[in-house]
Design a protein around this motif. Structure first.
Motif, short mmCIF file in Angstrom:
data_model
loop_
_atom_site.label_atom_id
_atom_site.label_comp_id
_atom_site.label_asym_id
_atom_site.label_seq_id
_atom_site.Cartn_x
_atom_site.Cartn_y
_atom_site.Cartn_z
N LYS A 96 0.80 -1.22 0.00
CA LYS A 96 0.00 0.00 0.00
C LYS A 96 0.84 1.27 0.00
O LYS A 96 0.51 2.24 -0.71
N PHE A 97 1.91 1.28 0.78
CA PHE A 97 2.67 2.52 0.97
C PHE A 97 3.99 2.56 0.22
O PHE A 97 4.61 3.61 0.11
N PRO A 128 -13.19 4.28 -2.61
CA PRO A 128 -12.47 5.27 -3.44
C PRO A 128 -11.52 6.12 -2.60
O PRO A 128 -11.71 6.32 -1.40
N LEU A 129 -10.49 6.61 -3.26
CA LEU A 129 -9.56 7.56 -2.67
C LEU A 129 -9.90 8.97 -3.17
O LEU A 129 -10.41 9.14 -4.28
N HIS A 130 -9.59 9.96 -2.36
CA HIS A 130 -9.67 11.33 -2.84
C HIS A 130 -8.63 11.50 -3.96
O HIS A 130 -7.57 10.86 -3.94
N ARG A 133 -5.00 12.00 -2.88
CA ARG A 133 -4.34 10.80 -2.35
C ARG A 133 -4.03 9.82 -3.47
O ARG A 133 -2.97 9.19 -3.48
N LEU A 134 -4.94 9.69 -4.43
CA LEU A 134 -4.70 8.81 -5.57
C LEU A 134 -3.51 9.29 -6.39
O LEU A 134 -2.68 8.49 -6.83
N GLY A 138 -0.49 6.92 -6.62
CA GLY A 138 -0.37 6.38 -7.96
C GLY A 138 -1.33 5.26 -8.28
O GLY A 138 -1.43 4.82 -9.43
N PHE A 139 -2.02 4.76 -7.29
CA PHE A 139 -2.99 3.68 -7.49
C PHE A 139 -3.91 3.62 -6.27
O PHE A 139 -3.58 4.13 -5.20
#
Length: 243
Positions: A96-97, A128-130, A133-134, A138-139
């Protein structure tokens, strides 16, 4: 053929660093160190001590934790087949990070190996991401997991993946490190839905469930948009504090 490929391009375990001797980067010894979430609340998947009558082989009972008995969450149930532990935290953190999206098939495989048979759903929706943040990450890790599950699980092949109709217009603060009340306040009004969900059975896909604030906010949005049934599919559930 698999033996030849493994010989030419060996996989190494993400945890111990030794050869995994398989198509995925996790050896059997390290996989056995993970903690299946086999005794848990049927509604929120909170790990629970196994009842005495379940210590012997027999059909699992649909028990509920105290919180779900007193204040049932908006989602109908959670499928979280693993207990969040140091080993899973390491794998998920790398995925994730640190951008190691190659771990997506491993995490999907772990979910499918341990999860109860998923029920029939019409729609899979990754959390969903904001957009900010996306852009930074990058994903969307939830979308990667969602698509991999959809690819690997014949039982949900007929369901549709919808990653466009639910938006996160407000940039919420990070959920880690804050308490349950602040998490709930942080997520209030975080999502909007533009899809048509009337009478649909929906599975939200995410990585880890802690307090359920994110899942509850998204379930509330989907139910108000007409959904009939909302459940959460995630990799792992954190135990209760002090558990």
């Amino acid at each position: 053929m698999n033996t030849l490929v493994e010989g030419l391009f060996p996989n190494y375990c993400i945890l111990c660093g030794l050869r995994s001797h398989g198509p995925l980067p996790l050896c059997m010894a390290c996989e056995r160190d993970l903690h299946p979430n086999t005794s848990c609340c049927h509604r929120c998947a909170l790990p629970l001590p196994p009842p005495q009558h379940q210590l012997q082989a027999g059909p699992a009972q649909q028990v509920l934790c105290g919180n779900c008995l007193q204040a049932p969450p908006l989602f109908d149930r959670v499928l979280a087949p693993w207990i969040y532990c140091d080993q899973l935290a390491h794998i998920i953190g790398r995925w994730k990070f640190h951008g190691e999206t190659r771990l997506t098939p491993l995490l999907a495989s772990l979910w499918l190996k341990q999860a109860a048979t998923p029920g029939s759903v019409d729609l899979l929706i990754p959390v969903p991401l904001h957009w900010r943040r996306l852009w930074q990450r990058g994903f969307n890790q939830s979308e990667l997991l969602c698509r991999q599950l959809h690819l690997l699980a014949p039982a949900i092949a007929a369901a549709r993946v919808d990653h466009r109709s639910v938006k996160r217009p407000r940039a919420t603060a990070a959920q880690s490190g804050i308490g349950a009340r602040r998490r709930a306040a942080n997520m209030r009004g975080a999502f909007t839905a533009t899809g048509l969900y009337a009478n649909l059975r929906i599975a939200i896909v995410d990585d880890v469930l802690t307090t359920g604030a994110t899942a509850s906010a998204l379930a509330d949005t989907l139910l108000k948009a007409g959904a009939n049934h909302v459940e959460l599919w995630c990799l792992a559930r954190t135990p209760a504090p002090g558990g």
